[in-house]
Design an enzyme around this catalytic site. Structure first.
Site, short mmCIF file in Angstrom:
data_model
loop_
_atom_site.label_atom_id
_atom_site.label_comp_id
_atom_site.label_asym_id
_atom_site.label_seq_id
_atom_site.Cartn_x
_atom_site.Cartn_y
_atom_site.Cartn_z
N GLU A 153 15.75 16.05 -66.17
CA GLU A 153 14.30 16.21 -66.33
C GLU A 153 13.66 16.26 -64.95
O GLU A 153 14.32 16.02 -63.93
CB GLU A 153 13.73 15.05 -67.17
N HIS A 185 1.51 14.54 -69.67
CA HIS A 185 2.75 15.29 -69.84
C HIS A 185 2.42 16.77 -69.78
O HIS A 185 1.47 17.22 -70.43
CB HIS A 185 3.41 14.95 -71.18
N ARG A 210 6.22 15.34 -62.67
CA ARG A 210 5.20 15.67 -63.67
C ARG A 210 3.79 15.86 -63.14
O ARG A 210 3.04 16.69 -63.64
CB ARG A 210 5.13 14.53 -64.66
N HIS A 249 -0.23 10.94 -71.60
CA HIS A 249 1.11 10.61 -72.07
C HIS A 249 1.52 9.18 -71.78
O HIS A 249 2.09 8.50 -72.64
CB HIS A 249 2.09 11.57 -71.40
N ARG A 271 5.22 7.93 -62.74
CA ARG A 271 6.50 7.52 -63.31
C ARG A 271 7.49 8.68 -63.33
O ARG A 271 7.16 9.80 -63.73
CB ARG A 271 6.29 7.03 -64.74
P1 FAD Z 1 5.38 0.77 -78.02
O1 FAD Z 1 6.67 1.34 -78.37
O2 FAD Z 1 4.22 1.69 -77.99
O3 FAD Z 1 5.03 -0.42 -79.03
C1 FAD Z 1 3.77 -1.03 -79.00
C2 FAD Z 1 3.70 -2.02 -80.14
O4 FAD Z 1 2.57 -2.87 -79.95
C3 FAD Z 1 3.51 -1.40 -81.53
O5 FAD Z 1 4.33 -2.10 -82.44
C4 FAD Z 1 2.05 -1.67 -81.85
O6 FAD Z 1 1.77 -1.78 -83.22
C5 FAD Z 1 1.87 -3.00 -81.17
N1 FAD Z 1 0.48 -3.32 -80.87
C6 FAD Z 1 -0.34 -2.73 -79.99
N2 FAD Z 1 -1.55 -3.33 -80.01
C7 FAD Z 1 -1.47 -4.32 -80.92
C8 FAD Z 1 -2.38 -5.29 -81.40
N3 FAD Z 1 -3.64 -5.37 -80.96
N4 FAD Z 1 -1.97 -6.14 -82.36
C9 FAD Z 1 -0.71 -6.08 -82.86
N5 FAD Z 1 0.20 -5.19 -82.43
C10 FAD Z 1 -0.18 -4.33 -81.47
N6 FAD Z 1 9.89 7.29 -72.16
C11 FAD Z 1 11.16 7.47 -71.74
O7 FAD Z 1 11.68 6.68 -70.96
N7 FAD Z 1 11.87 8.54 -72.20
C12 FAD Z 1 11.37 9.45 -73.07
O8 FAD Z 1 12.05 10.38 -73.47
C13 FAD Z 1 10.03 9.28 -73.50
N8 FAD Z 1 9.46 10.19 -74.32
C14 FAD Z 1 8.21 9.94 -74.82
C15 FAD Z 1 7.68 10.81 -75.75
C16 FAD Z 1 6.46 10.52 -76.33
C17 FAD Z 1 5.89 11.49 -77.33
C18 FAD Z 1 5.76 9.37 -75.96
C19 FAD Z 1 4.43 9.04 -76.57
C20 FAD Z 1 6.27 8.51 -74.99
C21 FAD Z 1 7.50 8.80 -74.42
N9 FAD Z 1 8.06 7.94 -73.47
C22 FAD Z 1 9.32 8.15 -73.04
C23 FAD Z 1 7.39 6.71 -73.11
C24 FAD Z 1 7.99 5.54 -73.91
O9 FAD Z 1 8.28 5.98 -75.21
C25 FAD Z 1 7.04 4.37 -74.01
O10 FAD Z 1 6.51 4.06 -72.76
C26 FAD Z 1 7.76 3.15 -74.55
O11 FAD Z 1 8.40 3.47 -75.75
C27 FAD Z 1 6.77 2.02 -74.76
O12 FAD Z 1 7.43 0.97 -75.43
P2 FAD Z 1 6.66 -0.38 -75.68
O13 FAD Z 1 7.60 -1.25 -76.40
O14 FAD Z 1 6.07 -0.86 -74.43
O15 FAD Z 1 5.41 0.02 -76.61
C1 SIN Z 2 10.01 13.92 -72.35
O1 SIN Z 2 10.92 13.90 -73.15
O2 SIN Z 2 9.62 14.93 -71.75
C2 SIN Z 2 9.29 12.64 -72.10
C3 SIN Z 2 10.10 11.82 -71.22
C4 SIN Z 2 9.29 10.70 -70.66
O3 SIN Z 2 8.10 10.60 -70.90
O4 SIN Z 2 9.89 9.90 -69.93
#
Ligand code: FAD
Ligand code: SIN
Length: 568
Positions: free
Chosen positions: A115, A243, A291, A352, A387
């Protein structure tokens, strides 16, 4: 309710932490709260994969470190980068042991994707639905842990600190402590308190502050907003990653479908409406530049050509391989009548990822005692000003592990009720002017620890009435998203930022008035949080007098010599 460990969020960060604590401390109780169904998280939507040095013959820690530092444009903390890159491999092996499946070739070797910003192929993936696979694995693993109680549809409103005991807490107060949270239990519609010895915030991102985002509806920056209200430290919020390639669907706002960067890693080319492969005019790394550079280039092409999108051209790619690697994208395009073998995919940048967030140290400790943060809501120092792709799933796992180690260390685990008290050295003044909160202790002394449950007041709903017009909330949300997209987007100016701030002030004033007068609801709290997040992004952008990484201000088109994090 009370618990030993309270985890807010059921994405990769929260689940990894909870699982580790549950395994190591079978006699302790762990509650995981999530505001929607258990898997509705940013994690579930991750496509490209997780970056890690798995192929030591062709890759090295040094190269991954160097790529992360280059993407971060001078603001990464090198020590944190080294920690995440080197410890990350162990964390990847762990989730594989727990059952996550990453794609392999016929020889049984992992097929590693590439990537933007990566000098080597190092992205482990499960087709184009890597996050779904990781989320599935973790949810299955926690199911077997009797000491974990996962509560869905439970919205955390605020963390409980000394403020709620009636003491004045300001940014200058030392030893602010977290005793638990107030929640809206959406099954009963009641506001309840949950008392915890250790709280981990893993509440994810804030993409919903913008009109178009790859993030689902849950990404409303609740974690950052509640820590800001609790007077904790927040940093680098101006670095919002757009993104480059979200699927463009005319007239659709809100969550946009992502076309993973891995598609460009496999050879897809960005073209403008004249069919020109424009990235070579912006960066020698062309379509695989970091990015920030690609998103700005697309933004410029759209402005110059007066269009709302550019195109991603996959027509020259091996379609058998494409369908094998990206079945989800292939099907989505097909459902919209786009045959990727013959037609280009319309794409545009979308909000993103939040690189900034709750400031933590190398163990995930926030500036508030007993409160850890990890995952997207945290700012650990890994990402700096931008990032590197696929580093965030890695960071979440590494810091979930570090939070687990620190929060379960022997000095941290006396039983609940024995050690709950504001820090002895604190000199809290009483504050009786705190409206909805506080006031249970009247003698100004630290609370009797055994009485903490009663000392923390129940949520005070007196003087509030049922919401009369939802339009007041939904319209504020639309206004916020529009102003953030128009004035605090990929390219900023001082005038645009000043305009945004004026409008944010008004939205803040109106929403606070509504909040004080109305029975609170998830929708109202989310809008209030998004307005706070909008303020923090805009304030950070105003305070950064330079262009660096994801923050580009045409009034300061250069990098300053001063390398600084903006802490709010
Ligand atoms: P999340 O997975 O967002 O979980 C947040 C949790 O907090 C949820 O359960 C939600 O309900 C809870 N929550 C929030 N507020 C409250 C509240 N007030 N009360 C109770 N619960 C609450 N990163 C990579 O490294 N590789 C990738 O390929 C990649 N692709 C991506 C593609 C997309 C479309 C997106 C959106 C992001 C991508 N990212 C990628 C980024 C990555 O997915 C996220 O940064 C990461 O998954 C965040 O994980 P997290 O556990 O911090 O939060
Ligand atoms: C992607 O798959 O392009 C997202 C990867 C990332 O946000 O790290």
């Amino acid at each position: 309710m009370k618990t030993d460990f309270l985890v807010i969020g059921s994405g990769i960060a929260g689940l990894t932490y909870a699982l580790k604590v549950a395994q190591d401390c079978p006699d302790k109780t762990i509650i995981i709260l999530t505001k929607a169904q258990s898997d509705e998280t940013n994690t579930k939507y991750a496509q490209g994969g997780v970056a890690g040095v798995m192929d030591m013959d062709n890759d090295s820690f040094e190269k991954h470190i160097e790529d992360t530092l280059i993407a971060g444009d001078g603001l990464c903390n090198p020590k944190i980068v080294e920690i995440v890159v080197t410890e990350g491999v162990e964390r990847i092996r762990e989730i594989i042991e727990w059952g996550a499946k990453f794609d392999k070739d016929n020889e049984g070797e992992y097929t590693l994707g590439k990537e933007g910003g990566h000098s080597e192929s190092r992205i482990l993936h499960h087709k184009d639905v890597t996050g779904r696979e990781m989320e599935r694995t973790l949810l299955a693993a926690i199911k077997n842990k009797p000491n974990i109680n996962l509560i869905t549809h439970c919205f955390v409103v605020d963390i409980i600190t000394q403020h709620h005991l009636g003491f004045l807490v300001t940014k200058a107060t030392p030893d602010i402590a977290c005793y638990g949270v107030y929640v809206i239990n959406m099954q009963t519609n009641k506001i309840e308190k949950i008392i915890s010895k250790i709280t981990l915030l893993a509440a994810g991102g804030n993409g919903q502050a913008y009109r178009t985002t790859t993030n689902p509806a849950i990404a409303t920056g609740d974690g950052v907003a509640m820590i800001y209200r609790a007077k904790g430290r927040i940093e680098n919020m101006e670095f919002i990653q757009f993104h480059p390639t979200a699927l463009y669907e005319p007239g659709i706002a809100g969550q946009a479908f992502l076309i993973t960067e891995a598609v460009r890693g496999d050879g897809a080319i960005l073209r403008n409406n004249k069919g020109e492969a424009f990235m070579e005019r912006y960066d020698a790394r062309k379509d695989l530049a970091p990015r920030d550079i690609v998103a700005r280039a697309i933004d410029n092409e759209m402005k110059v050509t007066g269009t709302e999108h550019v195109f991603l051209d996959c027509r020259h790619m091996d379609m058998e391989k494409f369908v094998h690697h990206f079945p989800n994208i292939y099907e989505k395009c097909k459902s919209l009548g786009i045959d990727v073998a013959k037609q280009m995919i319309p794409v545009a940048p979308a909000a993103h990822y939040s690189c900034g967030g709750i400031k933590t140290d190398e163990w995930g400790r926030s500036s508030i005692n007993n409160l850890y943060a990890c995952g997207e809501c945290a700012s650990t120092g890994l990402h700096g000003a931008n990032r590197l792709a696929s580093n965030s799933l890695l960071e979440a796992m590494v810091f979930a592990h570090r939070c687990y180690l620190d929060s379960t260390a022997p000095s941290k685990s006396p039983p609940i009720g024995e050690t709950f008290q504001p820090h002895k050295s604190s000199t809290f003044n009483q504050d009786n002017s705190s409206g909805n909160e506080g006031g249970a202790l009247s003698d100004g002394k630290a609370p009797n620890v055994r009485d903490l449950e009663t000392a923390i007041p129940d949520w005070n709903t007196s003087g509030t009435t049922a919401p009369k017009e939802m339009i007041l909330i939904t319209q504020s949300l639309k206004e916020l998203q529009l102003l953030m997209s128009d004035y605090v987007g990929i390219v900023r100016t001082n005038v645009r930022l000043a305009r945004a701030m004026k409008r944010l002030d008004l939205l803040h004033e109106e929403t606070e008035a509504l909040y004080q007068a109305t029975e609170i609801s998830l929708q109202l709290c989310e809008v209030r949080n998004l307005i706070t997040v909008g303020y923090l992004i805009t304030k950070g952008a105003q305070l950064r007098h330079e262009s660096r990484g994801l923050h580009f201000n045409t009034d300061y088109p250069y990098k300053s010599d001063l390398l600084q994090n903006i802490v709010l």
